[in-house]
Design a protein around this motif. Structure first.
Motif, PDB file in Angstrom:
ATOM      1  N   PHE A   1       5.579  14.373  14.593  1.00 61.41           N
ATOM      2  CA  PHE A   1       5.109  13.503  15.663  1.00 61.41           C
ATOM      3  C   PHE A   1       6.153  13.263  16.748  1.00 61.41           C
ATOM      4  O   PHE A   1       5.807  12.998  17.892  1.00 61.41           O
ATOM      5  N   TYR A   2       7.454  13.363  16.392  1.00 65.14           N
ATOM      6  CA  TYR A   2       8.459  13.225  17.436  1.00 65.14           C
ATOM      7  C   TYR A   2       8.835  14.581  18.025  1.00 65.14           C
ATOM      8  O   TYR A   2       9.473  14.660  19.044  1.00 65.14           O
ATOM      9  N   GLY A   3       8.493  15.668  17.336  1.00 64.46           N
ATOM     10  CA  GLY A   3       8.578  16.969  17.976  1.00 64.46           C
ATOM     11  C   GLY A   3       9.538  17.989  17.425  1.00 64.46           C
ATOM     12  O   GLY A   3       9.315  19.174  17.566  1.00 64.46           O
ATOM     13  N   SER A   4      10.654  17.623  16.803  1.00 62.19           N
ATOM     14  CA  SER A   4      11.665  18.639  16.496  1.00 62.19           C
ATOM     15  C   SER A   4      11.228  19.596  15.404  1.00 62.19           C
ATOM     16  O   SER A   4      11.788  20.665  15.259  1.00 62.19           O
TER      17      SER A   4
ATOM     18  N   SER B   1       0.835  -1.204   0.000  1.00 62.60           N
ATOM     19  CA  SER B   1       0.000   0.000   0.000  1.00 62.60           C
ATOM     20  C   SER B   1       0.873   1.259   0.000  1.00 62.60           C
ATOM     21  O   SER B   1       1.930   1.304   0.630  1.00 62.60           O
ATOM     22  N   TYR B   2       0.400   2.261  -0.711  1.00 69.43           N
ATOM     23  CA  TYR B   2       1.058   3.561  -0.718  1.00 69.43           C
ATOM     24  C   TYR B   2       0.188   4.527   0.083  1.00 69.43           C
ATOM     25  O   TYR B   2      -1.030   4.597  -0.118  1.00 69.43           O
ATOM     26  N   VAL B   3       0.805   5.255   1.032  1.00 70.65           N
ATOM     27  CA  VAL B   3       0.034   6.202   1.839  1.00 70.65           C
ATOM     28  C   VAL B   3       0.633   7.594   1.699  1.00 70.65           C
ATOM     29  O   VAL B   3       1.847   7.755   1.531  1.00 70.65           O
ATOM     30  N   ASP B   4      -0.233   8.588   1.767  1.00 68.42           N
ATOM     31  CA  ASP B   4       0.202   9.985   1.729  1.00 68.42           C
ATOM     32  C   ASP B   4       0.226  10.487   3.169  1.00 68.42           C
ATOM     33  O   ASP B   4      -0.803  10.812   3.749  1.00 68.42           O
ATOM     34  N   LEU B   5       1.416  10.544   3.749  1.00 62.33           N
ATOM     35  CA  LEU B   5       1.542  10.918   5.155  1.00 62.33           C
ATOM     36  C   LEU B   5       1.181  12.367   5.415  1.00 62.33           C
ATOM     37  O   LEU B   5       0.882  12.735   6.553  1.00 62.33           O
ATOM     38  N   SER B   6       1.205  13.194   4.394  1.00 61.27           N
ATOM     39  CA  SER B   6       0.847  14.596   4.605  1.00 61.27           C
ATOM     40  C   SER B   6      -0.625  14.732   4.983  1.00 61.27           C
ATOM     41  O   SER B   6      -1.028  15.718   5.599  1.00 61.27           O
ATOM     42  N   ASP B   7      -1.429  13.741   4.610  1.00 63.62           N
ATOM     43  CA  ASP B   7      -2.844  13.751   4.968  1.00 63.62           C
ATOM     44  C   ASP B   7      -3.137  12.813   6.132  1.00 63.62           C
ATOM     45  O   ASP B   7      -4.298  12.588   6.478  1.00 63.62           O
ATOM     46  N   TYR B   8      -2.079  12.238   6.708  1.00 62.52           N
ATOM     47  CA  TYR B   8      -2.272  11.230   7.747  1.00 62.52           C
ATOM     48  C   TYR B   8      -2.660  11.900   9.062  1.00 62.52           C
ATOM     49  O   TYR B   8      -2.193  12.991   9.385  1.00 62.52           O
ATOM     50  N   GLY B   9      -3.540  11.250   9.817  1.00 66.24           N
ATOM     51  CA  GLY B   9      -3.959  11.778  11.111  1.00 66.24           C
ATOM     52  C   GLY B   9      -2.882  11.620  12.164  1.00 66.24           C
ATOM     53  O   GLY B   9      -1.752  11.235  11.874  1.00 66.24           O
ATOM     54  N   ASP B  10      -3.237  11.912  13.406  1.00 70.67           N
ATOM     55  CA  ASP B  10      -2.281  11.801  14.507  1.00 70.67           C
ATOM     56  C   ASP B  10      -1.883  10.347  14.740  1.00 70.67           C
ATOM     57  O   ASP B  10      -2.709   9.441  14.669  1.00 70.67           O
ATOM     58  N   ILE B  11      -0.613  10.153  15.038  1.00 72.41           N
ATOM     59  CA  ILE B  11      -0.100   8.836  15.409  1.00 72.41           C
ATOM     60  C   ILE B  11       0.003   8.807  16.927  1.00 72.41           C
ATOM     61  O   ILE B  11       0.582   9.710  17.531  1.00 72.41           O
ATOM     62  N   SER B  12      -0.543   7.778  17.540  1.00 65.90           N
ATOM     63  CA  SER B  12      -0.587   7.731  18.999  1.00 65.90           C
ATOM     64  C   SER B  12       0.821   7.555  19.570  1.00 65.90           C
ATOM     65  O   SER B  12       1.682   6.927  18.957  1.00 65.90           O
ATOM     66  N   PRO B  13       1.063   8.125  20.767  1.00 64.18           N
ATOM     67  CA  PRO B  13       2.377   7.966  21.417  1.00 64.18           C
ATOM     68  C   PRO B  13       2.762   6.509  21.632  1.00 64.18           C
ATOM     69  O   PRO B  13       3.942   6.156  21.580  1.00 64.18           O
ATOM     70  N   GLY B  14       1.774   5.651  21.862  1.00 66.35           N
ATOM     71  CA  GLY B  14       2.056   4.235  22.060  1.00 66.35           C
ATOM     72  C   GLY B  14       2.664   3.588  20.835  1.00 66.35           C
ATOM     73  O   GLY B  14       3.538   2.716  20.940  1.00 66.35           O
ATOM     74  N   VAL B  15       2.200   4.010  19.669  1.00 67.17           N
ATOM     75  CA  VAL B  15       2.747   3.483  18.411  1.00 67.17           C
ATOM     76  C   VAL B  15       4.154   4.041  18.190  1.00 67.17           C
ATOM     77  O   VAL B  15       5.086   3.312  17.842  1.00 67.17           O
ATOM     78  N   LEU B  16       4.330   5.330  18.408  1.00 71.17           N
ATOM     79  CA  LEU B  16       5.639   5.961  18.205  1.00 71.17           C
ATOM     80  C   LEU B  16       6.698   5.368  19.117  1.00 71.17           C
ATOM     81  O   LEU B  16       7.859   5.221  18.731  1.00 71.17           O
ATOM     82  N   SER B  17       6.296   5.026  20.350  1.00 74.31           N
ATOM     83  CA  SER B  17       7.273   4.516  21.311  1.00 74.31           C
ATOM     84  C   SER B  17       7.792   3.132  20.944  1.00 74.31           C
ATOM     85  O   SER B  17       8.788   2.674  21.503  1.00 74.31           O
ATOM     86  N   ALA B  18       7.134   2.453  19.986  1.00 76.88           N
ATOM     87  CA  ALA B  18       7.580   1.114  19.588  1.00 76.88           C
ATOM     88  C   ALA B  18       8.919   1.167  18.849  1.00 76.88           C
ATOM     89  O   ALA B  18       9.670   0.186  18.841  1.00 76.88           O
ATOM     90  N   VAL B  19       9.214   2.318  18.236  1.00 76.66           N
ATOM     91  CA  VAL B  19      10.450   2.455  17.454  1.00 76.66           C
ATOM     92  C   VAL B  19      11.241   3.645  17.977  1.00 76.66           C
ATOM     93  O   VAL B  19      10.722   4.761  18.006  1.00 76.66           O
TER      94      VAL B  19
ATOM     95  N   LYS C   1      16.898   5.280   9.413  1.00 80.28           N
ATOM     96  CA  LYS C   1      16.386   4.421   8.338  1.00 80.28           C
ATOM     97  C   LYS C   1      15.285   5.088   7.519  1.00 80.28           C
ATOM     98  O   LYS C   1      14.790   4.492   6.558  1.00 80.28           O
ATOM     99  N   THR C   2      14.923   6.313   7.870  1.00 77.79           N
ATOM    100  CA  THR C   2      13.851   7.047   7.198  1.00 77.79           C
ATOM    101  C   THR C   2      12.563   6.214   7.151  1.00 77.79           C
ATOM    102  O   THR C   2      12.075   5.818   6.084  1.00 77.79           O
ATOM    103  N   LEU C   3      12.009   5.971   8.293  1.00 76.50           N
ATOM    104  CA  LEU C   3      10.749   5.251   8.419  1.00 76.50           C
ATOM    105  C   LEU C   3      10.017   5.755   9.652  1.00 76.50           C
ATOM    106  O   LEU C   3      10.604   6.394  10.516  1.00 76.50           O
ATOM    107  N   ILE C   4       8.718   5.470   9.716  1.00 74.46           N
ATOM    108  CA  ILE C   4       7.949   5.894  10.879  1.00 74.46           C
ATOM    109  C   ILE C   4       6.812   4.905  11.121  1.00 74.46           C
ATOM    110  O   ILE C   4       6.137   4.487  10.171  1.00 74.46           O
ATOM    111  N   PRO C   5       6.622   4.470  12.381  1.00 77.08           N
ATOM    112  CA  PRO C   5       5.491   3.580  12.668  1.00 77.08           C
ATOM    113  C   PRO C   5       4.185   4.366  12.600  1.00 77.08           C
ATOM    114  O   PRO C   5       4.105   5.497  13.072  1.00 77.08           O
ATOM    115  N   VAL C   6       3.175   3.770  11.988  1.00 79.52           N
ATOM    116  CA  VAL C   6       1.907   4.483  11.834  1.00 79.52           C
ATOM    117  C   VAL C   6       0.731   3.767  12.500  1.00 79.52           C
ATOM    118  O   VAL C   6      -0.288   4.389  12.799  1.00 79.52           O
TER     119      VAL C   6
END
Length: 602
Positions: free
Chosen positions: A143-146, A64-82, A90-95
């Motif tokens: 989503f990570y803040g910087s 699947s191809y996703v457009d992250l510019s239109d992606y909603g909020d990613i929960s902190p629980g998902v972000l904390s997995a990586v 590695k230029t990737l992000i958990p969604v």
């Protein structure tokens, strides 16, 4: 999932008309010459856009191809997995995460090693989706803040424009720390040496102007201002460093950067303050001016060499937050009437005493504001001039060119002043000239570092000022402190026995109560006060007016405790008694009273 080879993929693109055979041949030739990735070259040459390339790759590989510019909020629980460092590298992000499956957006699905590493790192099954590289980087920042922090503009100018974004402290700070920690090529910090002469100063200066360090310093200053801090403390230790903000008179720990970039942070601050980056053995003082929106804020910086590096303290001078209304400082009605009568005297000396940070300057500035009229000539000499007062001539003391308090005072007397303010009476010469100014018809305001109001007389006596000069010129000695106010958002009442307060100096007979109890207040802690229970500060005062009886005692060189006893007989409240009244009024707490004031023994 089957990832097609880059050759099959590009050939298919020619077949469906996304690129021409000629464009593919040119891209292949450049790839052979440079060793670059064929897909990246097709995109960089403008033969195909990255989103079209990724969408086509996804279609051919059933990803699947996703457009992250239109992606909603990613929960902190998902972000904390990586870990963020891994995601950025590695230029990737958990969604998304569901059960034991982690969905990750990635720009290079052919990097099977990254996917294997991610699977081992998380212990989860990995499902990948495709997205554009730049969109992933923006999502990492978002989503990570910087991404909330922007670089300063016009770094070489005296006025630095601070970022205007509303940020979350912990997330943004952690993100920037991670960025600096992993910028292996962009930032290599020189290790601290015992002899600062061995430092590669040019290298440190270059690193201090790198984007991550600039962002870090911006964030330190911006968050301190947002929290209402009066000072920023940056302190080095052997294996770590510490950041603390002084908020409402109390130091609070903040997230700290890695020790290895501490030197670059200090160097950056020196550059901003126009100080010598190479000088590490001697103390240095400087000034930084920053701007947030249309508001300008001064930072007074002090660099102190210590065992493990230079400690930095920055005092934040925000004129917009300065209260210059005497009625808002903390005087009660009786004190306010008395103070107003005294400051309108035609001549004499008014001394405000207390330690550093007790609000003396604010009291003096508020007094000058109340006295400032077109028909009054007011001159001040200060070190430093902390805030600019409209309509008042203010002079910065410069001991290095012999512009001392005493020298400034002598010049003022030739400037036909009505009111003079001296930042501090530090020596006999300044004290003597202040006495002479008061004797010749001027009103003089100044400060002394003493613990209470009666001790100001003793301090002048120790400077060698004659007792009759003190009694004939000093009209008021005002000691003060600042106590934290109970947070109005989480303020809650509780009852205590009146007798329990008697040990703090309360006379139970002064309290009208039917059940022997009194209602006090304290803050339970909320987001508005950062769970401290306090918000803002208010002054408490010990006001000793020099009556005829007190002047007689001064002329007899009576000890401080006799002056204090006489002043109390005449109605002076001690600092403890002043604070206790504010406790009973629900403005502060017993704990704060015990922290700030000492018990009264005489």
């Amino acid at each position: 999932m089957k990832i097609p080879s880059i050759k099959d993929l590009t050939d298919n693109m020619v077949d469906v008309g996304l690129i021409t055979a000629g464009q593919l041949d040119k891209a292949k030739k450049k790839a052979q010459e440079t060793g670059g990735n064929l897909g990246d070259i097709l995109i960089s040459e403008g033969y195909i856009t990255e989103d079209v390339f990724m969408a086509f790759l996804g279609k051919k590989s059933d990803i699947s191809y996703v457009d992250l510019s239109d992606y909603g909020d990613i929960s902190p629980g998902v972000l904390s997995a990586v870990p963020e460092s891994f995601a950025r590298k590695k230029t990737l992000i958990p969604v998304k995460k569901k059960d034991k499956v982690l969905t990750v957006a990635i720009a290079d699905p052919m990097n099977v090693f990254a996917i294997d590493d991610l699977r081992a790192l998380t212990g989860l099954n990995i499902e990948i989706v495709l997205s554009v590289r730049d969109d992933i980087k923006r999502a990492l920042d978002k989503f990570y803040g910087s991404g909330f922090i922007e670089d300063l503009e016009n770094d070489t100018q005296e006025t630095q424009d601070m970022p205007k974004q509303d940020i979350d402290t912990s997330e943004a700070f952690s993100s920037i720390i991670s960025e600096i920690s992993n910028a292996d090529n962009e930032l290599e910090v020189v290790a601290a040496e015992k002899d600062s002469d061995l430092q590669d100063i040019t290298r440190i200066r270059r690193e201090s102007e790198g984007a991550p360090v600039v962002k870090m310093v911006n964030l330190l200053i911006l968050n301190a201002i947002k929290k209402g801090a009066s000072d920023i403390h940056i302190e080095p230790f052997e294996k770590h460093c510490r950041i603390r903000y002084r908020v409402d008179g109390v130091l609070h720990l903040q997230p700290a950067p890695p020790r290895k970039i501490f030197n670059s942070i200090v160097a950056r601050l020196k550059v901003m303050a126009s100080l010598d980056v190479a000088e590490k053995r001697r103390p240095q003082d400087g000034r930084i001016k920053v701007k947030i929106g249309k508001k300008e804020i001064d930072l007074r910086t002090s660099f102190l060499p210590s065992t493990h590096g230079e400690k930095v303290v920055m005092r934040i001078l925000d004129s917009s937050s300065l209260c210059l209304d005497l009625t808002q400082l903390g005087f009660d009605k009786q004190e306010m009437v008395k103070f107003n009568d005294i400051i309108n005297a035609p001549n004499g000396i008014i001394l405000v005493t207390g330690p550093t940070g007790s609000g003396k300057t604010t009291t003096l500035y508020s007094t000058l504001t109340a006295l400032n009229r077109p028909d009054v000539n007011i001159n001040t000499i200060e070190d430093p001039v902390e805030y600019m007062l409209k309509g008042v001539i203010q002079v910065q003391a410069r001991p290095d060119i012999d512009l001392t308090f005493a020298a400034g005072l002598r010049t003022f007397l030739r400037q036909d002043p009505d009111i003079i303010m001296v930042g501090e009476i530090r020596d006999t010469e300044t004290a003597q000239i202040s006495i002479n100014a008061a004797l010749t018809g001027h009103l003089v305001l100044s400060t002394l570092h003493t613990n209470d109001a009666p001790s100001a007389v003793t301090r002048l006596d120790n400077m060698g000022i004659e007792a009759y000069h003190i009694s004939s010129t000093v009209i008021l000695s005002l000691a003060q402190r600042l106590v934290r106010k109970v947070c109005p958002k989480c303020k809650a009442p509780y009852e205590v026995d009146v007798e329990a307060l008697s040990s703090y100096g309360l006379n139970p007979k002064e309290i009208e109560t039917s059940d022997g109890k009194v209602t006090l207040f304290k803050g339970s802690g909320c987001s508005a006060c950062s769970d401290s229970g306090y918000k803002g500060r208010i002054g408490i005062y010990e006001m000793m007016v020099l009556s005829e009886e007190i002047k007689k005692l001064i002329n007899l060189r009576a000890p401080t405790n006799e002056l204090k006893n006489q002043a109390r007989k005449e109605g002076m409240r001690t600092l403890r008694e002043s604070c206790l009244k504010k406790v009973l009024d629900g403005k502060t707490t017993v704990d704060e009273m015990l922290r700030v004031t000492a018990g009264d023994t005489g």
